[in-house]
Scaffold this motif. Structure first.
Motif, PDB file in Angstrom:
ATOM      1  N   PRO A  95       0.822  -1.217   0.000  1.00 39.13           N
ATOM      2  CA  PRO A  95       0.000   0.000   0.000  1.00 39.13           C
ATOM      3  C   PRO A  95       0.855   1.266   0.000  1.00 39.13           C
ATOM      4  O   PRO A  95       1.902   1.331   0.653  1.00 39.13           O
ATOM      5  N   GLN A 151      -6.818  -3.250  -5.913  1.00 34.53           N
ATOM      6  CA  GLN A 151      -7.895  -2.296  -5.687  1.00 34.53           C
ATOM      7  C   GLN A 151      -7.613  -1.051  -6.531  1.00 34.53           C
ATOM      8  O   GLN A 151      -6.473  -0.823  -6.958  1.00 34.53           O
ATOM      9  N   SER A 181      -3.358   2.583  -3.346  1.00 31.17           N
ATOM     10  CA  SER A 181      -4.489   2.106  -2.547  1.00 31.17           C
ATOM     11  C   SER A 181      -4.019   1.719  -1.147  1.00 31.17           C
ATOM     12  O   SER A 181      -2.823   1.723  -0.847  1.00 31.17           O
ATOM     13  N   HIS A 226      -4.436  -1.281   0.071  1.00 30.99           N
ATOM     14  CA  HIS A 226      -4.396  -2.744   0.100  1.00 30.99           C
ATOM     15  C   HIS A 226      -3.224  -3.260  -0.726  1.00 30.99           C
ATOM     16  O   HIS A 226      -2.803  -2.609  -1.694  1.00 30.99           O
ATOM     17  N   ASN A 227      -2.710  -4.420  -0.368  1.00 28.73           N
ATOM     18  CA  ASN A 227      -1.700  -5.061  -1.197  1.00 28.73           C
ATOM     19  C   ASN A 227      -2.248  -5.302  -2.603  1.00 28.73           C
ATOM     20  O   ASN A 227      -3.436  -5.618  -2.776  1.00 28.73           O
TER      21      ASN A 227
END
Length: 318
Positions: A223, A244, A289, A291-292
């Motif tokens: 992220p 994402q 984002s 998220h990974n």
């Protein structure tokens, strides 16, 4: 005294009908002249295999590459494969190397090895390498693959497969993820161009690749991170495993003096999609984002490494 019968002579017209001779400067760089087409940046949507019957969807750029056979790059063909629960589908190719990643689903593949029919069980997130074998895939759940083989290389050479260079090989999801997490947690991870693992086969110790032709990376973009630009002469057929909005790749032919890509093109990462990174282009991965984001490039870098033509270069900040 013996009289030997000579074979019919090839006529002078036949022997010379295809010759051409070019002045050096007009033919030394056929890519710049346009004779050899450049590799386009293309994206392929996950929608193409989301629904419908069991089938293979070739990611075919043969029109762009001006070749008479399916190809996503000069030496590689990528495909999406959809198999409906309970169905079986047979894939076959004139190739030395084939790879597939199980996007979703579970089932098994049957292949003939040394005259014996054998089965390979797989499930979501697994990776399978085959030495160009006909395979019958049976889905126990609705299934999708991302599949890449080197059939365009064989078509270009006019070649047929001889012996297999390696045995069918299965890389289980949990084993690969555990290695990736270890790489991610390495104190040196932040200094590296990519946080990733390379799948390899002990038969190819010189190239450290999954087959003698194919190269397979499984990587993560953390992220709010930027992975600095690099480039290489192998074509990358990238598959977005998970992402994402806010994760993307920037691509361009040149860097400025601060290490940024000049006039970059942006390819957004969409889960289940694929895109082509041309050879020689600088590219960096950005994840804005929370998220990974996970990406899996497949390249013909095994072949390039063996030929000593990969020419991989990394931009490093001072």
């Amino acid at each position: 005294m013996t009289t030997e019968t000579l074979s019919p002579a090839i006529s002078a017209a036949e022997l010379t009908q295809d010759i051409q001779i070019f002045e050096y400067s007009k033919a030394a760089n056929p890519i710049d002249s346009g004779a050899t087409p450049r590799i386009p940046i293309k994206t392929f949507s996950a929608d193409s295999y989301a629904t419908g019957r069991s089938r293979v969807i070739e990611l075919d750029l043969s029109a762009d590459l001006k070749v008479p056979y399916p190809a996503t790059g000069p030496s590689l063909l990528a495909s999406f494969v959809r198999i409906v629960k309970g169905d079986s589908l047979t894939t076959t190719c004139v190739a030395s190397s084939e790879f597939f990643y199980v996007i979703r689903g579970s089932g098994f593949s049957e292949v003939t090895v040394d005259g014996e029919l054998k089965s390979i069980a797989w499930s979501e997130g697994d990776f399978v390498a085959l030495p160009g074998l006909e395979a019958r895939h049976t889905a126990e759940q609705d299934t999708a693959f991302y599949m890449v083989n080197d059939s365009p290389l064989f078509a270009y050479l006019g070649a047929e497969k001889g012996r297999s260079r390696f045995a069918p090989t299965l890389y289980k999801r949990d084993v690969v993820l555990a290695e990736l997490i270890e790489a991610q947690n390495d104190p040196e991870a932040a200094t590296r161009s990519r946080i990733s693992v390379l799948l390899a086969n002990k038969n190819f110790e010189q190239t450290m690749t999954i087959t003698h032709v194919l190269w397979t990376m499984f990587g993560v973009a953390l992220p709010n991170s930027r992975q600095l630009p690099h480039r290489h002469q192998s074509v990358a057929l990238d598959f977005v495993v998970d992402a994402q909005p806010g994760a993307y790749t920037l691509l361009g032919e040149e860097l400025d003096n601060t290490g940024n890509i000049k006039n970059p093109l942006r390819v957004d990462w969409v889960k289940g999609s694929a895109f082509v990174t041309p050879p020689g282009w600088w590219h960096e991965h950005v994840n804005a984002s929370a998220h990974n984001a996970y990406v899996m490039p497949i390249q013909d870098a095994g072949l390039h490494t063996y030929l000593r033509t990969l020419d991989i270069q990394f931009y490093e900040e001072d």
